[in-house]
Design a protein around this motif. Structure first.
Motif, PDB file in Angstrom:
ATOM      1  N   ASP A  51       0.829  -1.195   0.000  1.00  0.00           N
ATOM      2  CA  ASP A  51       0.000   0.000   0.000  1.00  0.00           C
ATOM      3  C   ASP A  51       0.866   1.250   0.000  1.00  0.00           C
ATOM      4  O   ASP A  51       0.510   2.268   0.567  1.00  0.00           O
ATOM      5  CB  ASP A  51      -0.929   0.006   1.220  1.00  0.00           C
ATOM      6  CG  ASP A  51      -2.035  -1.022   1.111  1.00  0.00           C
ATOM      7  OD1 ASP A  51      -2.351  -1.416  -0.019  1.00  0.00           O
ATOM      8  OD2 ASP A  51      -2.567  -1.417   2.148  1.00  0.00           O
ATOM      9  N   THR A  52       2.043   1.167  -0.616  1.00  0.00           N
ATOM     10  CA  THR A  52       2.976   2.276  -0.677  1.00  0.00           C
ATOM     11  C   THR A  52       2.978   2.864  -2.083  1.00  0.00           C
ATOM     12  O   THR A  52       3.038   2.133  -3.066  1.00  0.00           O
ATOM     13  CB  THR A  52       4.391   1.811  -0.287  1.00  0.00           C
ATOM     14  OG1 THR A  52       4.335   1.201   0.997  1.00  0.00           O
ATOM     15  CG2 THR A  52       5.355   2.966  -0.228  1.00  0.00           C
ATOM     16  N   TYR A  53       2.919   4.206  -2.163  1.00  0.00           N
ATOM     17  CA  TYR A  53       2.834   4.904  -3.437  1.00  0.00           C
ATOM     18  C   TYR A  53       3.863   6.033  -3.482  1.00  0.00           C
ATOM     19  O   TYR A  53       4.260   6.557  -2.444  1.00  0.00           O
ATOM     20  CB  TYR A  53       1.438   5.490  -3.640  1.00  0.00           C
ATOM     21  CG  TYR A  53       0.364   4.433  -3.728  1.00  0.00           C
ATOM     22  CD1 TYR A  53      -0.056   3.961  -4.963  1.00  0.00           C
ATOM     23  CD2 TYR A  53      -0.204   3.886  -2.589  1.00  0.00           C
ATOM     24  CE1 TYR A  53      -1.021   2.972  -5.054  1.00  0.00           C
ATOM     25  CE2 TYR A  53      -1.167   2.904  -2.669  1.00  0.00           C
ATOM     26  CZ  TYR A  53      -1.571   2.457  -3.906  1.00  0.00           C
ATOM     27  OH  TYR A  53      -2.513   1.475  -3.992  1.00  0.00           O
ATOM     28  N   ILE A  54       4.254   6.410  -4.693  1.00  0.00           N
ATOM     29  CA  ILE A  54       5.137   7.550  -4.913  1.00  0.00           C
ATOM     30  C   ILE A  54       4.293   8.659  -5.549  1.00  0.00           C
ATOM     31  O   ILE A  54       3.646   8.445  -6.567  1.00  0.00           O
ATOM     32  CB  ILE A  54       6.308   7.199  -5.852  1.00  0.00           C
ATOM     33  CG1 ILE A  54       7.133   6.044  -5.290  1.00  0.00           C
ATOM     34  CG2 ILE A  54       7.179   8.427  -6.103  1.00  0.00           C
ATOM     35  CD1 ILE A  54       7.882   6.356  -4.022  1.00  0.00           C
ATOM     36  N   LEU A  55       4.296   9.840  -4.926  1.00  0.00           N
ATOM     37  CA  LEU A  55       3.582  10.996  -5.458  1.00  0.00           C
ATOM     38  C   LEU A  55       4.588  11.942  -6.085  1.00  0.00           C
ATOM     39  O   LEU A  55       5.572  12.314  -5.446  1.00  0.00           O
ATOM     40  CB  LEU A  55       2.835  11.726  -4.346  1.00  0.00           C
ATOM     41  CG  LEU A  55       1.878  10.923  -3.488  1.00  0.00           C
ATOM     42  CD1 LEU A  55       1.239  11.811  -2.441  1.00  0.00           C
ATOM     43  CD2 LEU A  55       0.825  10.252  -4.332  1.00  0.00           C
ATOM     44  N   ASN A  56       4.363  12.326  -7.332  1.00  0.00           N
ATOM     45  CA  ASN A  56       5.220  13.268  -8.040  1.00  0.00           C
ATOM     46  C   ASN A  56       4.470  14.579  -8.214  1.00  0.00           C
ATOM     47  O   ASN A  56       3.397  14.607  -8.817  1.00  0.00           O
ATOM     48  CB  ASN A  56       5.603  12.719  -9.417  1.00  0.00           C
ATOM     49  CG  ASN A  56       6.470  11.496  -9.293  1.00  0.00           C
ATOM     50  OD1 ASN A  56       7.544  11.561  -8.729  1.00  0.00           O
ATOM     51  ND2 ASN A  56       5.995  10.386  -9.814  1.00  0.00           N
ATOM     52  N   CYS A  57       5.037  15.666  -7.701  1.00  0.00           N
ATOM     53  CA  CYS A  57       4.421  16.981  -7.832  1.00  0.00           C
ATOM     54  C   CYS A  57       4.755  17.579  -9.189  1.00  0.00           C
ATOM     55  O   CYS A  57       5.710  17.181  -9.850  1.00  0.00           O
ATOM     56  CB  CYS A  57       4.936  17.908  -6.735  1.00  0.00           C
ATOM     57  SG  CYS A  57       4.564  17.332  -5.082  1.00  0.00           S
ATOM     58  N   MET A  58       3.963  18.564  -9.568  1.00  0.00           N
ATOM     59  CA  MET A  58       4.217  19.292 -10.806  1.00  0.00           C
ATOM     60  C   MET A  58       5.571  20.001 -10.692  1.00  0.00           C
ATOM     61  O   MET A  58       5.982  20.374  -9.591  1.00  0.00           O
ATOM     62  CB  MET A  58       3.116  20.333 -11.048  1.00  0.00           C
ATOM     63  CG  MET A  58       1.750  19.737 -11.276  1.00  0.00           C
ATOM     64  SD  MET A  58       1.612  18.832 -12.805  1.00  0.00           S
ATOM     65  CE  MET A  58       1.533  20.145 -13.972  1.00  0.00           C
ATOM     66  N   PRO A  59       6.263  20.187 -11.827  1.00  0.00           N
ATOM     67  CA  PRO A  59       7.533  20.926 -11.780  1.00  0.00           C
ATOM     68  C   PRO A  59       7.316  22.314 -11.166  1.00  0.00           C
ATOM     69  O   PRO A  59       6.288  22.944 -11.390  1.00  0.00           O
ATOM     70  CB  PRO A  59       7.934  21.038 -13.253  1.00  0.00           C
ATOM     71  CG  PRO A  59       7.209  19.925 -13.931  1.00  0.00           C
ATOM     72  CD  PRO A  59       5.936  19.732 -13.168  1.00  0.00           C
ATOM     73  N   ASP A  60       8.264  22.765 -10.398  1.00  0.00           N
ATOM     74  CA  ASP A  60       8.230  24.067  -9.712  1.00  0.00           C
ATOM     75  C   ASP A  60       7.162  24.156  -8.624  1.00  0.00           C
ATOM     76  O   ASP A  60       6.801  25.249  -8.198  1.00  0.00           O
ATOM     77  CB  ASP A  60       8.036  25.215 -10.711  1.00  0.00           C
ATOM     78  CG  ASP A  60       9.153  25.272 -11.740  1.00  0.00           C
ATOM     79  OD1 ASP A  60      10.297  24.936 -11.370  1.00  0.00           O
ATOM     80  OD2 ASP A  60       8.879  25.630 -12.889  1.00  0.00           O
ATOM     81  N   GLU A  61       6.613  23.020  -8.180  1.00  0.00           N
ATOM     82  CA  GLU A  61       5.633  22.995  -7.088  1.00  0.00           C
ATOM     83  C   GLU A  61       6.151  22.071  -5.986  1.00  0.00           C
ATOM     84  O   GLU A  61       5.942  20.869  -6.029  1.00  0.00           O
ATOM     85  CB  GLU A  61       4.268  22.493  -7.576  1.00  0.00           C
ATOM     86  CG  GLU A  61       3.569  23.408  -8.539  1.00  0.00           C
ATOM     87  CD  GLU A  61       2.934  24.603  -7.847  1.00  0.00           C
ATOM     88  OE1 GLU A  61       2.765  24.573  -6.612  1.00  0.00           O
ATOM     89  OE2 GLU A  61       2.623  25.563  -8.557  1.00  0.00           O
TER      90      GLU A  61
END
Length: 114
Positions: A51-61
Motif C-alpha cells: 500500500d505504498t505509493y510515490i507521489l510526483n508533484c508538478m515541476p516548480d511545485e
C-alpha cells in the motif's frame, strides 16, 4: 488562566489551558495544496500487496510535507476524494514523496489517471 497586560498601543497575552490541552500542529503553517503530476505504486519485493505509493508533484511545485504528515486528496473541482488517506512514509525530494495508504478507498481504487 488568562493574563493580559497593556501599555499604550502595545500588549501582551499569556494563556495557560492546563496540562490536558494538547496542540497537534507541529509548525503552525496553513496546509498547502499542491497539484500532482502523477501517482505510481511502489513495487513490493515479496509478492505481497503493498500500500505504498510515490507521489510526483508538478515541476516548480514543492510539496513541503514531512515524514508522518497525513495527506488528503482533492479533485480539481475542490471535492475531497472520499475515503483516501495517506501518511508520509519518506520524503524523497522536494518534488517527490513516498506515502503509505492508511485509509480505505471507495470502490477499491486509490487514484485512477485518465
Amino acid at each position: 488562566f488568562v493574563s493580559v497586560d497593556t501599555a499604550g498601543v502595545f500588549g501582551q497575552i499569556f494563556v495557560d489551558l492546563g496540562k490536558d490541552f494538547c496542540i497537534h500542529d507541529s509548525d503552525g503553517e496553513t496546509p498547502a495544496r499542491v497539484p500532482l503530476l502523477g501517482v505510481s505504486k511502489e513495487p513490493s519485493g515479496d509478492n505481497e500487496s503493498s500500500d505504498t505509493y510515490i507521489l510526483n508533484c508538478m515541476p516548480d511545485e514543492k510539496h513541503d510535507v514531512s515524514k508522518g504528515d497525513l495527506i488528503e486528496f482533492h479533485l480539481r473541482n475542490g471535492d475531497v476524494l472520499g475515503g483516501v488517506e495517506c501518511s508520509v512514509k519518506r520524503v524523497l525530494t522536494p518534488f517527490k514523496v513516498q506515502v503509505k495508504l492508511v485509509g480505505e478507498t471507495e470502490g477499491g481504487s486509490l487514484i485512477e489517471q485518465q
